[in-house]
Scaffold this motif. Structure first.
Motif: not given
Length: 125
Positions: A1-27
């Motif tokens: 269970m802890i692995k899935n909570i940590g994995g979900a948190a890391a996954l959410a962070l990486l998804a947001v960072l992916t958005w920011w890195m590729w798209l978030g700074r361009d408007s």
């Protein structure tokens, strides 16, 4: 269970960072010589974001984050980041249509990739 909570948190962070890195700074939008307005993203940015999300998704599955968590968290985190930014830069309200299309499209794509990756991983083990 802890692995899935940590994995979900890391996954959410990486998804947001992916958005920011590729798209978030361009408007910014661009107008070509014919007066056509394009933007804010170039095709290479969207492709880069897609490939990065694909790598993150597969890595999460290889690291054995629960296969129901992976597509849901990836989709919700990326879509939320995109939507918050788009809502702040769009006066027309059309960002809501884009958000819905992103949610459905990314959700379906990540679910399909999850099923395929799980099938490959199951055969390999």
């Amino acid at each position: 269970m802890i692995k899935n909570i940590g994995g979900a948190a890391a996954l959410a962070l990486l998804a947001v960072l992916t958005w920011w890195m590729w798209l978030g700074r361009d408007s910014g939008y661009r107008t070509d010589v014919n007066g056509n307005v394009t933007g804010p993203y170039e095709a290479w940015q969207v492709i880069g974001a897609g490939v990065t999300l694909l790598i993150v998704l597969i890595a999460a599955l290889v690291l054995r984050v629960h296969p129901l968590i992976v597509p849901a968290v990836l989709t919700l985190a990326f879509t939320t980041a995109w939507t918050i930014h788009a809502a702040g830069t769009d006066d027309s309200g059309l960002f809501a249509v884009g958000a819905l299309l992103l949610l459905v499209g990314l959700g379906i794509a990540s679910a399909v990739v999850t099923v395929g990756t799980r099938a490959v991983l199951t055969r390999a083990s």
